[in-house]
Design a protein around this motif. Structure first.
Motif, mmCIF file in Angstrom:
data_model
loop_
_atom_site.group_PDB
_atom_site.id
_atom_site.type_symbol
_atom_site.label_atom_id
_atom_site.label_comp_id
_atom_site.label_asym_id
_atom_site.label_seq_id
_atom_site.Cartn_x
_atom_site.Cartn_y
_atom_site.Cartn_z
ATOM 1 N N ARG A 29 0.911 -1.193 0.078
ATOM 2 C CA ARG A 29 -0.181 0.135 -0.025
ATOM 3 C C ARG A 29 1.001 1.220 -0.059
ATOM 4 O O ARG A 29 1.350 1.551 0.995
ATOM 5 C CB ARG A 29 -0.720 0.071 1.210
ATOM 6 C CG ARG A 29 -1.608 -1.297 1.480
ATOM 7 C CD ARG A 29 -2.840 -1.486 0.431
ATOM 8 N NE ARG A 29 -3.927 -0.264 0.545
ATOM 9 C CZ ARG A 29 -4.900 -0.330 1.352
ATOM 10 N NH1 ARG A 29 -5.150 -1.515 2.052
ATOM 11 N NH2 ARG A 29 -5.704 0.526 1.398
ATOM 12 N N ALA A 30 1.139 1.677 -1.138
ATOM 13 C CA ALA A 30 1.947 2.898 -1.396
ATOM 14 C C ALA A 30 0.980 4.511 -1.133
ATOM 15 O O ALA A 30 0.133 4.613 -1.988
ATOM 16 C CB ALA A 30 2.814 3.111 -2.601
ATOM 17 N N LEU A 31 0.889 4.924 0.045
ATOM 18 C CA LEU A 31 0.215 6.019 0.240
ATOM 19 C C LEU A 31 0.809 7.576 -0.007
ATOM 20 O O LEU A 31 1.928 7.781 0.135
ATOM 21 C CB LEU A 31 0.180 6.125 1.755
ATOM 22 C CG LEU A 31 -0.755 4.988 2.495
ATOM 23 C CD1 LEU A 31 -0.842 5.137 3.901
ATOM 24 C CD2 LEU A 31 -1.902 4.333 1.757
ATOM 25 N N PRO A 32 -0.095 8.069 -0.925
ATOM 26 C CA PRO A 32 0.299 9.613 -1.234
ATOM 27 C C PRO A 32 0.433 10.414 -0.093
ATOM 28 O O PRO A 32 -0.286 10.124 0.877
ATOM 29 C CB PRO A 32 -0.496 9.851 -2.313
ATOM 30 C CG PRO A 32 -1.720 9.305 -2.085
ATOM 31 C CD PRO A 32 -1.404 7.894 -1.539
ATOM 32 N N PRO A 65 1.597 14.803 7.739
ATOM 33 C CA PRO A 65 0.359 14.187 6.746
ATOM 34 C C PRO A 65 -0.874 14.946 7.138
ATOM 35 O O PRO A 65 -0.781 15.732 8.029
ATOM 36 C CB PRO A 65 -0.048 12.938 7.503
ATOM 37 C CG PRO A 65 0.628 12.592 8.607
ATOM 38 C CD PRO A 65 1.782 13.496 8.597
ATOM 39 N N SER A 66 -1.767 15.292 6.215
ATOM 40 C CA SER A 66 -2.853 16.029 6.584
ATOM 41 C C SER A 66 -3.994 15.087 6.917
ATOM 42 O O SER A 66 -3.857 13.790 7.079
ATOM 43 C CB SER A 66 -3.561 16.563 5.016
ATOM 44 O OG SER A 66 -3.760 15.236 4.375
ATOM 45 N N SER A 70 5.553 7.483 11.742
ATOM 46 C CA SER A 70 5.992 8.726 12.472
ATOM 47 C C SER A 70 5.011 9.761 12.415
ATOM 48 O O SER A 70 5.168 10.629 13.439
ATOM 49 C CB SER A 70 7.325 9.011 12.310
ATOM 50 O OG SER A 70 7.663 9.583 11.202
ATOM 51 N N GLY A 71 4.428 10.148 11.487
ATOM 52 C CA GLY A 71 3.531 10.937 11.197
ATOM 53 C C GLY A 71 2.289 10.936 11.658
ATOM 54 O O GLY A 71 1.354 11.728 11.722
ATOM 55 N N ALA A 72 1.881 9.599 12.073
ATOM 56 C CA ALA A 72 0.395 9.442 12.467
ATOM 57 C C ALA A 72 0.264 8.426 13.652
ATOM 58 O O ALA A 72 -0.152 7.279 13.503
ATOM 59 C CB ALA A 72 -0.428 8.941 11.142
ATOM 60 N N PRO A 73 0.904 8.856 14.807
ATOM 61 C CA PRO A 73 0.732 7.778 15.866
ATOM 62 C C PRO A 73 -0.634 7.358 16.548
ATOM 63 O O PRO A 73 -0.757 6.207 16.966
ATOM 64 C CB PRO A 73 1.687 8.550 17.262
ATOM 65 C CG PRO A 73 1.289 10.060 16.787
ATOM 66 C CD PRO A 73 1.497 9.806 15.116
ATOM 67 N N ASP A 74 -1.613 8.050 16.308
ATOM 68 C CA ASP A 74 -2.829 7.719 16.704
ATOM 69 C C ASP A 74 -3.664 6.701 15.868
ATOM 70 O O ASP A 74 -4.292 5.928 16.107
ATOM 71 C CB ASP A 74 -3.870 9.091 16.843
ATOM 72 C CG ASP A 74 -3.404 10.091 17.748
ATOM 73 O OD1 ASP A 74 -2.811 9.854 18.669
ATOM 74 O OD2 ASP A 74 -4.086 11.113 17.572
ATOM 75 N N ARG A 85 8.802 14.083 18.935
ATOM 76 C CA ARG A 85 7.572 13.585 19.844
ATOM 77 C C ARG A 85 6.644 12.703 19.158
ATOM 78 O O ARG A 85 6.361 11.544 19.540
ATOM 79 C CB ARG A 85 6.823 15.053 20.213
ATOM 80 C CG ARG A 85 5.494 14.791 21.241
ATOM 81 C CD ARG A 85 4.791 16.064 21.556
ATOM 82 N NE ARG A 85 4.310 16.822 20.283
ATOM 83 C CZ ARG A 85 4.769 17.537 19.782
ATOM 84 N NH1 ARG A 85 5.998 18.315 20.175
ATOM 85 N NH2 ARG A 85 4.063 18.311 18.632
ATOM 86 N N THR A 86 6.295 12.842 17.724
ATOM 87 C CA THR A 86 5.231 11.927 17.203
ATOM 88 C C THR A 86 5.970 10.553 16.988
ATOM 89 O O THR A 86 5.301 9.581 17.128
ATOM 90 C CB THR A 86 4.814 12.592 15.914
ATOM 91 O OG1 THR A 86 5.778 12.804 14.933
ATOM 92 C CG2 THR A 86 3.985 13.943 16.485
ATOM 93 N N GLU A 87 7.184 10.770 16.438
ATOM 94 C CA GLU A 87 7.927 9.552 16.254
ATOM 95 C C GLU A 87 7.818 8.609 17.625
ATOM 96 O O GLU A 87 7.729 7.261 17.511
ATOM 97 C CB GLU A 87 9.227 9.548 15.848
ATOM 98 C CG GLU A 87 10.021 8.264 15.570
ATOM 99 C CD GLU A 87 11.587 8.483 14.768
ATOM 100 O OE1 GLU A 87 11.531 8.390 13.582
ATOM 101 O OE2 GLU A 87 12.335 8.942 15.582
ATOM 102 N N ARG A 88 8.105 9.251 18.652
ATOM 103 C CA ARG A 88 8.442 8.332 20.019
ATOM 104 C C ARG A 88 6.812 7.686 20.300
ATOM 105 O O ARG A 88 6.845 6.736 20.699
ATOM 106 C CB ARG A 88 8.637 9.486 21.247
ATOM 107 C CG ARG A 88 8.867 8.695 22.498
ATOM 108 C CD ARG A 88 9.095 9.692 23.513
ATOM 109 N NE ARG A 88 9.233 9.394 24.929
ATOM 110 C CZ ARG A 88 10.370 8.690 25.207
ATOM 111 N NH1 ARG A 88 11.482 8.803 24.681
ATOM 112 N NH2 ARG A 88 10.454 8.267 26.477
ATOM 113 N N GLN A 89 5.902 8.659 19.937
ATOM 114 C CA GLN A 89 4.488 8.179 20.005
ATOM 115 C C GLN A 89 4.150 7.080 19.309
ATOM 116 O O GLN A 89 3.529 5.733 19.662
ATOM 117 C CB GLN A 89 3.375 9.209 20.146
ATOM 118 C CG GLN A 89 3.347 10.388 21.074
ATOM 119 C CD GLN A 89 2.675 11.694 20.564
ATOM 120 O OE1 GLN A 89 2.231 11.669 19.460
ATOM 121 N NE2 GLN A 89 2.511 12.424 21.564
ATOM 122 N N ALA A 90 4.462 7.174 18.196
ATOM 123 C CA ALA A 90 4.328 6.180 16.994
ATOM 124 C C ALA A 90 5.089 4.743 17.209
ATOM 125 O O ALA A 90 4.468 3.584 17.190
ATOM 126 C CB ALA A 90 4.734 6.584 15.685
#
Length: 356
Positions: free
Chosen positions: A39-42, A48-49, A74-78, A114-119
């Protein structure tokens, strides 16, 4: 939900060590019998938006087990946390800590850290591509059990080199790869015969590529240093065929897949000290020589001194070339990497609640 292993990555196909690793790993997993759905995501990863984050969340829930490239994760830990809480296993494959990119403003660097740590704390398993990277992630993010899946390599034809000697730099033109230090070092070697090729995409950091071309011109090296852009496939093999030495002057490297690629063609390398690229050189050969050496990053004078010795000492060139060819014979294949990752996939799949 499909039973295939999801492999979620960015759709940026510019040549890099990360894209090469992903492509080769997927091919080797499939060759060994693992069903993999790429799955190659744009998107603008790792920034990310909301729409891009939602697309990642859907991709994760489409598979009981998914491997996610670290630049996406790393951009979307949630999104990772929700998928794991719902019973999906998520393995994050870290090619490079995103906050280590040179030139970030302090706020963006802190956000990425911060977000990489959370992810990574949200993930089921974290995979690093070198011992150097595993130790860094463990320390940096207070992780307990970072797994290691070092790159494999395909052996290429042994390089024959050029006359005069050809120096090769291979990587995205960027402050992180720091080709400017290499050019400054070359400016101190005008009295010696050599040529240099700085191969890699110009469009990742366009202003840096422009400044680098200006530096080449101002250093009166335009007739000896070329910046031809990226090379792949047969064109890249031609570059290796004519190369005598790889120079990797990066400010930071997780592993330096290009170093292993050089060794796969019997080409020695000069790399940045204190980075994972030193690990990629491997162990000394039977004659006690490493297939290259390390220089402090950012030090053009020290790099020029090392290159001067290599250019003027035929016995050193011969020893390093012999060591590189010996190392070429001992490089593991991508099947070895795939076997390690397959074991991790089996491990997470067997945990209670996985894939529910």
């Amino acid at each position: 939900m499909t039973g295939a292993v999801g492999f979620v990555t960015w759709d940026d196909e510019r040549p890099s060590g990360g894209t090469t690793y992903n492509r080769e790993l997927v091919a080797a997993l499939r060759a060994a019998g693992t069903e993999v759905a790429v799955r190659a995501l744009p998107g603008s990863w790792p920034q990310p938006s909301r729409e891009e984050t939602d697309r990642l969340a859907r991709a994760l829930t489409d598979h009981p087990v998914a491997i996610v490239d670290g630049i996406v994760a790393s951009g979307a830990p949630d999104a990772l946390a929700r998928a794991v809480a719902a019973g999906h296993a998520v393995l994050v494959l870290v090619h490079m800590a995103t906050a280590d990119e040179v030139g970030l403003d302090p706020d963006e660097r802190d956000r990425r850290e911060r977000t990489e740590r959370q992810a990574l704390h949200a993930a089921t398993t974290v995979i690093a591509t070198s011992r150097t990277a595993a130790a860094d992630l463990t320390r940096r993010h207070d992780l307990d059990d970072v797994r290691l899946a070092r790159p494999g390599m395909r052996r290429g034809a042994v390089a024959v080199g050029s006359d005069p000697p050809r120096l090769l730099a291979l990587g995205t033109l960027s402050p992180t790869k720091d080709q400017a230090t290499f050019v400054r070092a070359l400016g101190l070697l005008r009295d010696l015969p050599w040529t240099a090729r700085l191969i890699g995409p110009h469009d990742a950091v366009p202003e840096y590529a422009t400044d680098l071309a200006t530096l080449v011109g101002e250093s009166a090296l335009g007739d000896r240093v070329s910046l031809p852009g990226p090379r792949t496939g047969a064109d890249l093999e031609d570059e290796w065929h004519a190369a005598d030495l790889l120079v990797l002057s990066s400010r930071t490297e997780t592993y330096g897949l290009v170093v292993a690629e050089a060794l796969a063609h019997g080409v020695p390398a000069v790399v940045s000290a204190g980075t994972g690229a030193v690990e990629a050189l491997g162990d000394p050969g039977p004659d006690g020589h490493l297939p290259g050496c390390a220089v402090a990053p950012g030090d053009a004078v020290a790099l020029a001194a090392v290159l001067r010795r290599w250019l003027t000492d035929p016995s050193l060139r011969t020893a390093l070339r012999r060591s590189a060819r010996d190392r070429r014979q001992r490089l593991p294949g991508w099947d070895t990497t795939a076997a390690v990752v397959a074991d991790l996939l089996a491990e997470v799949s067997s945990r209670p609640g996985a894939g529910r």
